[in-house]
Every structure is written in structure tokens, then in C-alpha cells.
Design a protein around this motif. Structure first.
Motif, PDB file in Angstrom:
ATOM      1  N   LEU A   1      -5.675 -20.230   5.241  1.00 31.79           N
ATOM      2  CA  LEU A   1      -6.629 -20.772   4.280  1.00 31.79           C
ATOM      3  C   LEU A   1      -6.284 -20.276   2.879  1.00 31.79           C
ATOM      4  O   LEU A   1      -5.883 -19.127   2.695  1.00 31.79           O
ATOM      5  CB  LEU A   1      -8.056 -20.362   4.640  1.00 31.79           C
ATOM      6  CG  LEU A   1      -8.563 -20.751   6.037  1.00 31.79           C
ATOM      7  CD1 LEU A   1     -10.040 -20.385   6.166  1.00 31.79           C
ATOM      8  CD2 LEU A   1      -8.349 -22.236   6.306  1.00 31.79           C
ATOM      9  N   ARG A   2      -6.476 -21.123   1.905  1.00 31.79           N
ATOM     10  CA  ARG A   2      -6.163 -20.758   0.520  1.00 31.79           C
ATOM     11  C   ARG A   2      -7.166 -19.707   0.022  1.00 31.79           C
ATOM     12  O   ARG A   2      -8.367 -19.796   0.336  1.00 31.79           O
ATOM     13  CB  ARG A   2      -6.228 -22.003  -0.365  1.00 31.79           C
ATOM     14  CG  ARG A   2      -5.532 -21.855  -1.711  1.00 31.79           C
ATOM     15  CD  ARG A   2      -5.348 -23.183  -2.387  1.00 31.79           C
ATOM     16  NE  ARG A   2      -4.320 -23.104  -3.428  1.00 31.79           N
ATOM     17  CZ  ARG A   2      -3.739 -24.143  -4.009  1.00 31.79           C
ATOM     18  NH1 ARG A   2      -4.102 -25.379  -3.664  1.00 31.79           N
ATOM     19  NH2 ARG A   2      -2.802 -23.980  -4.916  1.00 31.79           N
ATOM     20  N   PRO A   3      -6.703 -18.726  -0.728  1.00 33.00           N
ATOM     21  CA  PRO A   3      -7.625 -17.729  -1.267  1.00 33.00           C
ATOM     22  C   PRO A   3      -8.765 -18.375  -2.050  1.00 33.00           C
ATOM     23  O   PRO A   3      -8.568 -19.365  -2.752  1.00 33.00           O
ATOM     24  CB  PRO A   3      -6.736 -16.892  -2.194  1.00 33.00           C
ATOM     25  CG  PRO A   3      -5.376 -17.015  -1.604  1.00 33.00           C
ATOM     26  CD  PRO A   3      -5.293 -18.422  -1.080  1.00 33.00           C
ATOM     27  N   TYR A   4      -9.967 -17.828  -1.868  1.00 36.94           N
ATOM     28  CA  TYR A   4     -11.172 -18.250  -2.581  1.00 36.94           C
ATOM     29  C   TYR A   4     -11.812 -19.496  -1.970  1.00 36.94           C
ATOM     30  O   TYR A   4     -12.839 -19.976  -2.450  1.00 36.94           O
ATOM     31  CB  TYR A   4     -10.845 -18.513  -4.068  1.00 36.94           C
ATOM     32  CG  TYR A   4     -12.034 -18.519  -4.989  1.00 36.94           C
ATOM     33  CD1 TYR A   4     -12.711 -17.348  -5.313  1.00 36.94           C
ATOM     34  CD2 TYR A   4     -12.488 -19.697  -5.574  1.00 36.94           C
ATOM     35  CE1 TYR A   4     -13.791 -17.345  -6.184  1.00 36.94           C
ATOM     36  CE2 TYR A   4     -13.578 -19.717  -6.441  1.00 36.94           C
ATOM     37  CZ  TYR A   4     -14.219 -18.531  -6.735  1.00 36.94           C
ATOM     38  OH  TYR A   4     -15.298 -18.538  -7.597  1.00 36.94           O
ATOM     39  N   VAL A   5     -11.256 -20.025  -0.879  1.00 41.32           N
ATOM     40  CA  VAL A   5     -11.712 -21.318  -0.382  1.00 41.32           C
ATOM     41  C   VAL A   5     -13.171 -21.291   0.066  1.00 41.32           C
ATOM     42  O   VAL A   5     -13.921 -22.251  -0.169  1.00 41.32           O
ATOM     43  CB  VAL A   5     -10.799 -21.845   0.746  1.00 41.32           C
ATOM     44  CG1 VAL A   5     -10.914 -21.007   2.020  1.00 41.32           C
ATOM     45  CG2 VAL A   5     -11.104 -23.307   1.049  1.00 41.32           C
ATOM     46  N   HIS A   6     -13.616 -20.209   0.709  1.00 39.86           N
ATOM     47  CA  HIS A   6     -15.001 -20.181   1.194  1.00 39.86           C
ATOM     48  C   HIS A   6     -15.995 -20.097   0.031  1.00 39.86           C
ATOM     49  O   HIS A   6     -17.040 -20.752   0.048  1.00 39.86           O
ATOM     50  CB  HIS A   6     -15.198 -19.011   2.162  1.00 39.86           C
ATOM     51  CG  HIS A   6     -14.530 -19.208   3.484  1.00 39.86           C
ATOM     52  ND1 HIS A   6     -14.801 -20.277   4.307  1.00 39.86           N
ATOM     53  CD2 HIS A   6     -13.571 -18.480   4.120  1.00 39.86           C
ATOM     54  CE1 HIS A   6     -14.067 -20.199   5.403  1.00 39.86           C
ATOM     55  NE2 HIS A   6     -13.306 -19.116   5.307  1.00 39.86           N
ATOM     56  N   THR A   7     -15.661 -19.297  -0.974  1.00 36.78           N
ATOM     57  CA  THR A   7     -16.513 -19.243  -2.165  1.00 36.78           C
ATOM     58  C   THR A   7     -16.513 -20.581  -2.873  1.00 36.78           C
ATOM     59  O   THR A   7     -17.553 -21.063  -3.338  1.00 36.78           O
ATOM     60  CB  THR A   7     -16.026 -18.147  -3.129  1.00 36.78           C
ATOM     61  OG1 THR A   7     -16.022 -16.890  -2.445  1.00 36.78           O
ATOM     62  CG2 THR A   7     -16.918 -18.057  -4.357  1.00 36.78           C
ATOM     63  N   PHE A   8     -15.347 -21.196  -2.945  1.00 31.43           N
ATOM     64  CA  PHE A   8     -15.233 -22.516  -3.575  1.00 31.43           C
ATOM     65  C   PHE A   8     -16.150 -23.528  -2.898  1.00 31.43           C
ATOM     66  O   PHE A   8     -16.905 -24.250  -3.564  1.00 31.43           O
ATOM     67  CB  PHE A   8     -13.780 -22.998  -3.514  1.00 31.43           C
ATOM     68  CG  PHE A   8     -13.601 -24.431  -3.921  1.00 31.43           C
ATOM     69  CD1 PHE A   8     -13.473 -24.782  -5.251  1.00 31.43           C
ATOM     70  CD2 PHE A   8     -13.577 -25.440  -2.964  1.00 31.43           C
ATOM     71  CE1 PHE A   8     -13.326 -26.113  -5.632  1.00 31.43           C
ATOM     72  CE2 PHE A   8     -13.433 -26.770  -3.326  1.00 31.43           C
ATOM     73  CZ  PHE A   8     -13.313 -27.095  -4.664  1.00 31.43           C
ATOM     74  N   LEU A   9     -16.090 -23.597  -1.577  1.00 31.00           N
ATOM     75  CA  LEU A   9     -16.909 -24.571  -0.843  1.00 31.00           C
ATOM     76  C   LEU A   9     -18.397 -24.286  -1.015  1.00 31.00           C
ATOM     77  O   LEU A   9     -19.202 -25.210  -1.167  1.00 31.00           O
ATOM     78  CB  LEU A   9     -16.530 -24.565   0.634  1.00 31.00           C
ATOM     79  CG  LEU A   9     -15.130 -25.090   0.979  1.00 31.00           C
ATOM     80  CD1 LEU A   9     -14.841 -24.897   2.454  1.00 31.00           C
ATOM     81  CD2 LEU A   9     -14.979 -26.545   0.591  1.00 31.00           C
TER      82      LEU A   9
END
Length: 466
Positions: free
Chosen positions: A208-216
Motif C-alpha cells: 500500500l502507498r504511504p499515507y493511503v489510509h489517512t488519505f482515504l
């Protein structure tokens, strides 16, 4: 060794999104005295991951579905529930002309008649048997449009998977230098442990790309989100599980290759939202031939060596360098700011125009023009000889980013974009203390949506003429 337990594949069955669609079709039927009261979800546990559920059409509850054209037999159960004779039903059917707003398994959801063509739009990602007429798609979009803007204060966001939100590699393509990802699990940084998954069932590894969960999480406050991938549905569902294990963000809004209406092309024709309210994040522009103005082009995420190899890059991948994108300065953190700015401008209360008349594509152009708005650029040794400068893609790109372009130098010039440090214009820039950068400076500023540090894009001194 498994880096993460295989999570169960998403169910793409009808959910709250499909329920809205059913309610709309129900309203259409009620307007002529008929109704489709709803459909039950039916999940499939098939191990091949092809778990799209069918709407459970109960003929007792679809009151217009009384005459089957292929048999000519009246449904007596439905007929008796209305206290009507067969003759009355046929007569009523002949007196009313159905607009056929939608079809399920080839049968009109309003009148029950069989469709004789494949007109309209297939919404296979909601249910493989569902197709809506073009007029009904427009009506649904228009109705949802008002609720979206005035009640939810949201827009739509369509998200690509590969190289945008994540990177995947087949296990057979993992190199010896990358073997540490498998056999040195305990020594991996915590951020890598929690974002790297070995999916033995699919014979692949996904990062998974870094920051993806915060982004979503942050994007979901401003947008109704779709996944739209050219991958197959089982893969799309598995990736959705990794990105959204709580099923908070996407629900049934997961579109895969088999759902597209054009081969090798993505399109907003199957998204239930007006194009004026949809933004797209994707690393590939070519697949959005009809919707380029909605697109925010993403910097590709290449974690695995096979990813770099497939795109013809000679440099080492992030996995081989044993590093990763920055959480706070990476592509997703950067584009989130762009999305937040676009949303803020779209819903700006200070704007005097009607909210319904606003277009996110125009908003996107406004945001883009902020990137190089104070720059005046002269090009040297960049365009082919006798090529009209104004027609070159770098010239047009710079103008789209808000820069002013010129063919001649003067005191107002801020940047000379050069392919040769020894040209007269390059030397002039040095004497006048102007920036001299290579063409990559414009391209990087374009894809990262912010002016890049000029010192990172020097013109090679080896080409400088003495």
C-alpha cells in the motif's frame, strides 16, 4: 511465510448505494401505480472470488411482471394479489406505454417485459444483471446531484488502484534482492510491516502507498468514492479489502475491467454522478480519453522491482533501495491538499453563481493555474527546429499551470527552461540571476501540483559552452 492473513474478499452485493437505486426505480414505478419494493441481497461464497450477488427478484413484489413474452403465461399469483383477471392485466398493459427505465436479467423492472436489445448502461458492478436506460441514468444523476450538493456537501472521487493507491507484484517476479520482504519480516520497519501483504491465494505481494489510509479517511469527508481499475474483479475486491477493511468508503462502488463499456478504456458513463461533480485520480491519462478534464494525473508508485522493469525504468525500485515515499510529502499527501482546495472552491459561499451551475472541471483548472502563476518562462534548446513554440506540449502545460510564456527574454522573465546550458538565453539567465532549469521542472510541477525547487532540475554543466 505470510506477511498478512488473507482477508475475506469484499462482497460487492447490493448495499446502501444499490438501495438508493432501488428506491429511485420504485419511485418511477409508483408514479404509474406500480412499484418495485426492493430486492434482497444474496451473497455468494464462491472460492473463485466471483461473488457478485443477484438481486432477489420476488415476482409477488414486482406487480408489473405478470406477462412473460417468451411464454405468454400470466403469473396467477401476482394476478390474484391484485384481484385482477388475465384479460384485465393484458388490457392494462396495452393501454399504458412503459418507458422501460431499467432491466434486470433482460426483464423490464417496471412492466416485466423482455428487452429486445442491449441499449442503456450496464451497471454490472452493482449487479451483473442490471441495466438502466440512458434517460433513467440521467434522472438518477439529477436527483442525486441535488442531495449530494445541498445535503451532503460532497463531490465524487474516482480512484485508480495500481500505481496510484498501491503497487502489486507476482510472487514469481520478486527478485533475490527483494527476498528480505519475505524472510526478514521481524526486522522490517513497522510502517512496512503494516502496509505489505503477501496474498498466497492470488500468488502476489501488494504494498500500500504511504499515507493511503489517512488519505482515504480525509477524502471520504468530502467525496463519495469509487474504485475504478483495469484489473479483474477478484483482484479489485481483494485490494478493496486491504484499503477498506471496514467497508466504510467504497461499498459496492468498485468498478473493474469487466464493467467497462469500452475495451481498454475507463469512462464516467457507468458512474452514477454528474460529470460536473466527479474528480479522478489515476496514473494513466490515456485510459480516460473522454474525461481528461476530470483527471488529476498521479505520480506513479513503483515499490517493486518488477514495476520499474515493466515501465522500462533502469533505476532501482523503492524496495531495492529499502526506502519508501514520504508520508507527509508524498504523492497522496500532496494530492489530498489539491482535493481539499478543489472542494473548498466548489462550495465557496462567496461565489455569486448558482451552486447547481458549478463545474468541478473548471474548479480544477483554477487550482492548476495557481501552481506557476507568478512565473514568466522562456524556452531555449527545448523545441525542435522550426517548431511553433505555442503548439509544444510543454508550452501549453506551463500556461495551464498559470505561467506566462515568451520567446524573448526581458527583465520580467523569471525562468529559462533549457536543454543546453551554453545557449545565449541560458547564459543571459545566469548573468541576470534568473532561474535556469531543465524541462523536467515543468513536468514535475504539473504532476505534483506545486512549484518544484529549481535546484533539483539543473541543466547539465557538461553541455555548457565556454
Amino acid at each position: 511465510m505470510s506477511l498478512a492473513e488473507d482477508s475475506p474478499v469484499h462482497s460487492s452485493s447490493s448495499d446502501d448505494f444499490a438501495a438508493i437505486l432501488e428506491a429511485e426505480l420504485d419511485a418511477a414505478s409508483n408514479s404509474s401505480g406500480d412499484s418495485v419494493e426492493g430486492a434482497e441481497e444474496e451473497e455468494s461464497g464462491a472460492e473463485d472470488n466471483d461473488d457478485i450477488s443477484d438481486f432477489d427478484l420476488d415476482h409477488e413484489r414486482v406487480k408489473r411482471q405478470k406477462v412473460e413474452l417468451n411464454t405468454g403465461i400470466v403469473n396467477p399469483q401476482s394476478s390474484s394479489s391484485q384481484g385482477a383477471t388475465s384479460e384485465n392485466i393484458v388490457s392494462s398493459s396495452e393501454e399504458e406505454i412503459c418507458t422501460h427505465p431499467g432491466f434486470f436479467a433482460g426483464m423490464c423492472m417496471k412492466c416485466g417485459l423482455r428487452a429486445d436489445d442491449d441499449s442503456g448502461v450496464a451497471l454490472k458492478y452493482i449487479d451483473k444483471n442490471l441495466r438502466l436506460a440512458n434517460d433513467e441514468m440521467t434522472r438518477l444523476r439529477d436527483k442525486d446531484f441535488k442531495d449530494l450538493l445541498f445535503n451532503r456537501k460532497k463531490l465524487y472521487l474516482v480512484l485508480d488502484l495500481d500505481h496510484t493507491l498501491l503497487n502489486s507484484s507476482r510472487l514469481t517476479d520478486i527478485t533475490e534482492e527483494e527476498a528480505y520482504l519475505n524472510n526478514q519480516r521481524d526486522s522490517l520497519p513497522d510502517t512496512l510491516k503494516t502496509s505489505l501483504f503477501r496474498l498466497d491465494r492470488m500468488h502476489m505481494m501488494t504494498k500500500l502507498r504511504p499515507y493511503v489510509h489517512t488519505f482515504l479517511e480525509e477524502a471520504s469527508k468530502l467525496f463519495e468514492m469509487y474504485i475504478y481499475t483495469m484489473g479483474e474483479r477478484p483482484y479489485a475486491l481483494e485490494m478493496a479489502d486491504l484499503l477498506d477493511p471496514g467497508n466504510k468508503y467504497f461499498h459496492s462502488r468498485i468498478i473493474a475491467q469487466g464493467d467497462c463499456t469500452q475495451k481498454f478504456q475507463k469512462g464516467l458513463d457507468i458512474v452514477l454522478g454528474r460529470e460536473s461533480t466527479v474528480l479522478i485520480l489515476d496514473d494513466t491519462e490515456a485510459v480516460w480519453k473522454e474525461n481528461k478534464e476530470n483527471l488529476i494525473l498521479m505520480d506513479r508508485y513503483h515499490f517493486f522491482a518488477s514495476s520499474c522493469k515493466n515501465f522500462g525504468f533502469s533505476h532501482k525500485s523503492l524496495s531495492l533501495l529499502k526506502t519508501d515515499e514520504s508520508e507527509t510529502e508524498g504523492a497522496l499527501a500532496t494530492v489530498l491538499k489539491v482535493l481539499q482546495q478543489a472542494h473548498s472552491l466548489f462550495f465557496d459561499k462567496e461565489c455569486k453563481d448558482n451552486l447547481e451551475d458549478r463545474d468541478v472541471r473548471q474548479v480544477l483548472k483554477t487550482v492548476r493555474k495557481e501552481v506557476l502563476k507568478d512565473c514568466k518562462i522562456v524556452f531555449t534548446h527545448v523545441f525542435p527546429v522550426n517548431f511553433t513554440a505555442e503548439h509544444h506540449h510543454l508550452w501549453r502545460m506551463a500556461e495551464q499551470l498559470g505561467a506566462t510564456c515568451s520567446t524573448e527574454v526581458d527583465h520580467s522573465v523569471t525562468h529559462v527552461v533549457s536543454g543546453d546550458a551554453g545557449t545565449d538565453k541560458s547564459r543571459w539567465a545566469v548573468r541576470e540571476n534568473k532561474f535556469v532549469v531543465n524541462p523536467g521542472w515543468i513536468e514535475a510541477s504539473n504532476i505534483l501540483w506545486r512549484k518544484q525547487p529549481e535546484e533539483k532540475f539543473p541543466v547539465s554543466p557538461a553541455r555548457c559552452k565556454q
